[in-house]
Structure formats: structure tokens, C-alpha cells
Design an enzyme around this catalytic site. Structure first.
Site, PDB file in Angstrom:
ATOM      1  N   PHE A  17     -75.349  26.042   4.282  1.00 47.54           N
ATOM      2  CA  PHE A  17     -74.489  24.961   4.752  1.00 47.54           C
ATOM      3  C   PHE A  17     -75.302  23.678   4.818  1.00 47.54           C
ATOM      4  CE2 PHE A  17     -73.182  29.010   6.607  1.00 47.54           C
ATOM      5  CZ  PHE A  17     -71.880  29.100   6.129  1.00 47.54           C
ATOM      6  N   GLY A  43     -81.992  28.013  13.224  1.00 47.23           N
ATOM      7  CA  GLY A  43     -80.827  28.229  12.370  1.00 47.23           C
ATOM      8  C   GLY A  43     -81.228  28.253  10.911  1.00 47.23           C
ATOM      9  N   SER A  49     -82.134  25.668   4.178  1.00 47.27           N
ATOM     10  CA  SER A  49     -82.973  24.622   4.798  1.00 47.27           C
ATOM     11  C   SER A  49     -84.427  25.074   4.855  1.00 47.27           C
ATOM     12  CB  SER A  49     -82.463  24.304   6.207  1.00 47.27           C
ATOM     13  OG  SER A  49     -82.307  25.486   6.977  1.00 47.27           O
ATOM     14  N   ASP A  68     -84.126  32.286  14.120  1.00 56.54           N
ATOM     15  CA  ASP A  68     -82.707  32.677  13.969  1.00 56.54           C
ATOM     16  C   ASP A  68     -82.586  34.132  14.410  1.00 56.54           C
ATOM     17  OD1 ASP A  68     -80.058  33.364  12.926  1.00 56.54           O
ATOM     18  OD2 ASP A  68     -80.265  31.667  11.563  1.00 56.54           O
ATOM     19  N   SER A 121     -82.759  31.519  20.063  1.00 54.73           N
ATOM     20  CA  SER A 121     -83.583  30.324  20.189  1.00 54.73           C
ATOM     21  C   SER A 121     -84.229  30.184  21.578  1.00 54.73           C
ATOM     22  CB  SER A 121     -82.698  29.118  19.866  1.00 54.73           C
ATOM     23  OG  SER A 121     -83.274  27.924  20.238  1.00 54.73           O
ATOM     24  N   ASP A 138     -80.283  23.366  13.774  1.00 49.85           N
ATOM     25  CA  ASP A 138     -79.077  23.675  12.986  1.00 49.85           C
ATOM     26  C   ASP A 138     -78.567  25.059  13.382  1.00 49.85           C
ATOM     27  OD1 ASP A 138     -77.075  23.322  11.113  1.00 49.85           O
ATOM     28  OD2 ASP A 138     -78.318  23.958   9.416  1.00 49.85           O
ATOM     29  N   HIS A 141     -73.050  25.894  17.404  1.00 54.32           N
ATOM     30  CA  HIS A 141     -72.410  24.614  17.676  1.00 54.32           C
ATOM     31  C   HIS A 141     -71.621  24.571  18.975  1.00 54.32           C
ATOM     32  CE1 HIS A 141     -72.664  23.068  13.260  1.00 54.32           C
ATOM     33  NE2 HIS A 141     -73.816  23.108  13.878  1.00 54.32           N
ATOM     34  N   HIS A 166     -78.678  18.654  12.572  1.00 52.37           N
ATOM     35  CA  HIS A 166     -77.663  18.746  11.525  1.00 52.37           C
ATOM     36  C   HIS A 166     -76.248  18.703  12.117  1.00 52.37           C
ATOM     37  CE1 HIS A 166     -75.716  20.729   7.848  1.00 52.37           C
ATOM     38  NE2 HIS A 166     -76.184  19.560   7.457  1.00 52.37           N
ATOM     39  N   ASP A 167     -75.288  18.298  11.279  1.00 57.38           N
ATOM     40  CA  ASP A 167     -73.858  18.272  11.627  1.00 57.38           C
ATOM     41  C   ASP A 167     -73.518  17.203  12.660  1.00 57.38           C
ATOM     42  OD1 ASP A 167     -73.065  20.552   9.909  1.00 57.38           O
ATOM     43  OD2 ASP A 167     -74.336  21.695  11.268  1.00 57.38           O
TER      44      ASP A 167
HETATM   45  N1  SAH Z   1     -79.802  25.904   8.167  1.00 54.38           N
HETATM   46  C1  SAH Z   1     -78.936  26.844   7.471  1.00 54.38           C
HETATM   47  C2  SAH Z   1     -77.593  27.058   8.143  1.00 54.38           C
HETATM   48  C3  SAH Z   1     -77.676  27.590   9.554  1.00 54.38           C
HETATM   49  S1  SAH Z   1     -76.141  28.295  10.112  1.00 54.38           S
HETATM   50  C4  SAH Z   1     -78.750  26.401   6.020  1.00 54.38           C
HETATM   51  O1  SAH Z   1     -79.478  25.515   5.555  1.00 54.38           O
HETATM   52  O2  SAH Z   1     -77.891  26.942   5.336  1.00 54.38           O
HETATM   53  C5  SAH Z   1     -76.507  28.582  11.795  1.00 54.38           C
HETATM   54  C6  SAH Z   1     -77.460  29.722  12.068  1.00 54.38           C
HETATM   55  O3  SAH Z   1     -77.821  29.633  13.435  1.00 54.38           O
HETATM   56  C7  SAH Z   1     -76.883  31.132  11.875  1.00 54.38           C
HETATM   57  O4  SAH Z   1     -77.655  31.844  10.942  1.00 54.38           O
HETATM   58  C8  SAH Z   1     -76.960  31.770  13.275  1.00 54.38           C
HETATM   59  O5  SAH Z   1     -77.359  33.148  13.263  1.00 54.38           O
HETATM   60  C9  SAH Z   1     -78.003  30.930  13.952  1.00 54.38           C
HETATM   61  N2  SAH Z   1     -77.861  30.841  15.406  1.00 54.38           N
HETATM   62  C10 SAH Z   1     -76.761  30.468  16.110  1.00 54.38           C
HETATM   63  N3  SAH Z   1     -77.017  30.477  17.425  1.00 54.38           N
HETATM   64  C11 SAH Z   1     -78.308  30.859  17.570  1.00 54.38           C
HETATM   65  C12 SAH Z   1     -79.166  31.051  18.695  1.00 54.38           C
HETATM   66  N4  SAH Z   1     -78.740  30.829  19.940  1.00 54.38           N
HETATM   67  N5  SAH Z   1     -80.426  31.485  18.480  1.00 54.38           N
HETATM   68  C13 SAH Z   1     -80.871  31.703  17.224  1.00 54.38           C
HETATM   69  N6  SAH Z   1     -80.119  31.514  16.119  1.00 54.38           N
HETATM   70  C14 SAH Z   1     -78.850  31.093  16.292  1.00 54.38           C
HETATM   71 MG    MG Z   2     -75.383  22.945   9.999  1.00 55.23          MG
END
Ligand code: SAH
Ligand code: MG
Length: 208
Positions: A17, A43, A49, A68, A121, A138, A141, A166-167
Site C-alpha cells: 500500500f 508496518g 516500504s 510488524d 509495536s 505505517d 489506523h 503514511h496516509d
Molecule cells: N508499509 C506497508 C504497508 C503496511 S500495512 C507497505 O509498504 O505496503 C499495515 C501493517 O501494520 C500491517 O501489516 C499490520 O500487520 C501492521 N500493524 C497494524 N497494527 C500494528 C501494531 N499495533 N503493531 C505492529 N504491527 C501492526
Molecule cells: Mg499506509
């Protein structure tokens, strides 16, 4: 962005993404920042990324920590809008992007540059003590998740280092507000200054 060791590597082969200009931005910003110290992302998903940031870190002989839990965000869960059946572990009945993530690292030959931290995280941050030249947020959300990411990691960015989020959608009609909320928190803290945003990639530099 070119992978020096794997010129044939096609970043479009990695699910993710991230728009091309945002990926290119991550690469360029990390190329400079990683001269000052290690980088960290929250993430990784399938590693898109991670490849952009990792390629830059590798060029500088630096390390990228990739945090992640690989269980997906809300929108990746079974039945949700961004669910990908290829990333579903039927046995565990859970999302699992870690296998694909490892495959990406191997294909991009970044295994000696990227340190996967497979944990939530906030858990990964609990005993964190390493100063970071760049943090890219990232992850989830939901507001609590984004806030926890900000509170966990922003303090580890060194002066002159970068906080990337991001976003970023200043208009609520375009997307969720949690990433933009923590972007505004960082600015309001007085610790960061805004650099030009790249598409939806917010760029902040630590000034104090
Ligand atoms: N950066 C990626 C997209 C990340 S999508 C790209 O370039 O495509 C968001 C990611 O965050 C997911 O894989 C999800 O497992 C992770 N995520 C969401 N909440 C989280 C948390 N609290 N701790 C660790 N990872 C988390
Ligand atoms: Mg994102």
C-alpha cells in the site's frame, strides 16, 4: 530506486500500500538519514516500504528494523475490504504476512540489512533504547494504535532525524484521520518541523 545487488528485482512484484512517488521518497530520505544511524519502520506488511528503506540502508551499511506483528490491521482481516486470501493462515485462522515478507527480503537480498521485529509495536518499543535516524509509521489506523505508535517511537528520533507518517489526509473525505492527527501532534510538540509532504507521506524533521 535500484537494488544494486539485484538489478532485475521488480518492486511492483511486492504487494503493498505505497504509491511509487512515496516509495521513491522513502528511498531518497533514508539515503540521507541512514548516514546518521539506524532506521525503523512500523508496518511492513509484505515488505514494499521495507525494500525502499532497506535498499537505502544497505547502500549506507546501515540497519533497518522492521516492526510488524504480521497479523494485519483491521482492514486486512477476513471479510474486510483489504483482505487478501493469499495471506490468510487457515490453520491458525489468522492473517500472516510474515512468510511473504521473508520471501521479499530474500528476493531483494536484504536479509543482512533488515531486522524483522515480529511483535506489536508497543511491545517492541517497551525496552527500546537505540537512537534512530528515521522512523516511518505505517501501522494500524485506529486512533489508539496510531497514538501508541507515535508515543512509542517519536522520542527515539535523534535531532536532525526524520519522522515519516503514511496516509496523511488533511481532508477527512479522502481518508481516516488518525495518521494526520499524530502528524499534527508531532508538529504541536515543537520538536519537529514539517518538510514537504510527498503524496500522502508526511515528512517531519526533529529540530530539538
Ligand atoms: N508499509 C506497508 C504497508 C503496511 S500495512 C507497505 O509498504 O505496503 C499495515 C501493517 O501494520 C500491517 O501489516 C499490520 O500487520 C501492521 N500493524 C497494524 N497494527 C500494528 C501494531 N499495533 N503493531 C505492529 N504491527 C501492526
Ligand atoms: Mg499506509
Amino acid at each position: 530506486m535500484k537494488l544494486l545487488q539485484v538489478p532485475e528485482f521488480d518492486i511492483q512484484s511486492v504487494k503493498g500500500f505505497l504509491a511509487d512517488d512515496e516509495g521513491e521518497g522513502l528511498y531518497q530520505l533514508a539515503l540521507t538519514a541512514s548516514q546518521m544511524g539506524p532506521c525503523l519502520e512500523v508496518g511492513s506488511y509484505c515488505g514494499k516500504s521495507t525494500v525502499y528503506l532497506g535498499a537505502a540502508c544497505q547502500q549506507q551499511g546501515q540497519t533497518l528494523f522492521a516492526v510488524d506483528h504480521h497479523r494485519g490491521s483491521e482492514e486486512h482481516q477476513l471479510g474486510e475490504e483489504y483482505h487478501d486470501p493469499e495471506l490468510y493462515d487457515g490453520q491458525a485462522q489468522k492473517m500472516d504476512s510474515f512468510r511473504t515478507f521473508r520471501d521479499t527480503l530474500q528476493r531483494a537480498r536484504l536479509e543482512y540489512t533488515v531486522v524483522p521485529v515480529v511483535a506489536p509495536s508497543a511491545v517492541a518499543a517497551r525496552h527500546w533504547a537505540t537512537p534512530l535516524a528515521l522512523v516511518f509509521i505505517d501501522g494500524g489506523h485506529a486512533l489508539e494504535t496510531a497514538l501508541a505508535d507515535y508515543r512509542s517511537w517519536a522520542a527515539h528520533v535523534i535531532p536532525g532525524g526524520l519522522l515519516l507518517i503514511h496516509d496523511i489526509f488533511p481532508d477527512p473525505a479522502d481518508g481516516g484521520q488518525a495518521p494526520y492527527d499524530i502528524y499534527k501532534l508531532a508538529l504541536a510538540s515543537g520538536l519537529f518541523e514539517a518538510l514537504p509532504t510527498i503524496n500522502t507521506l508526511g515528512v517531519l524533521r526533529r529540530i530539538a
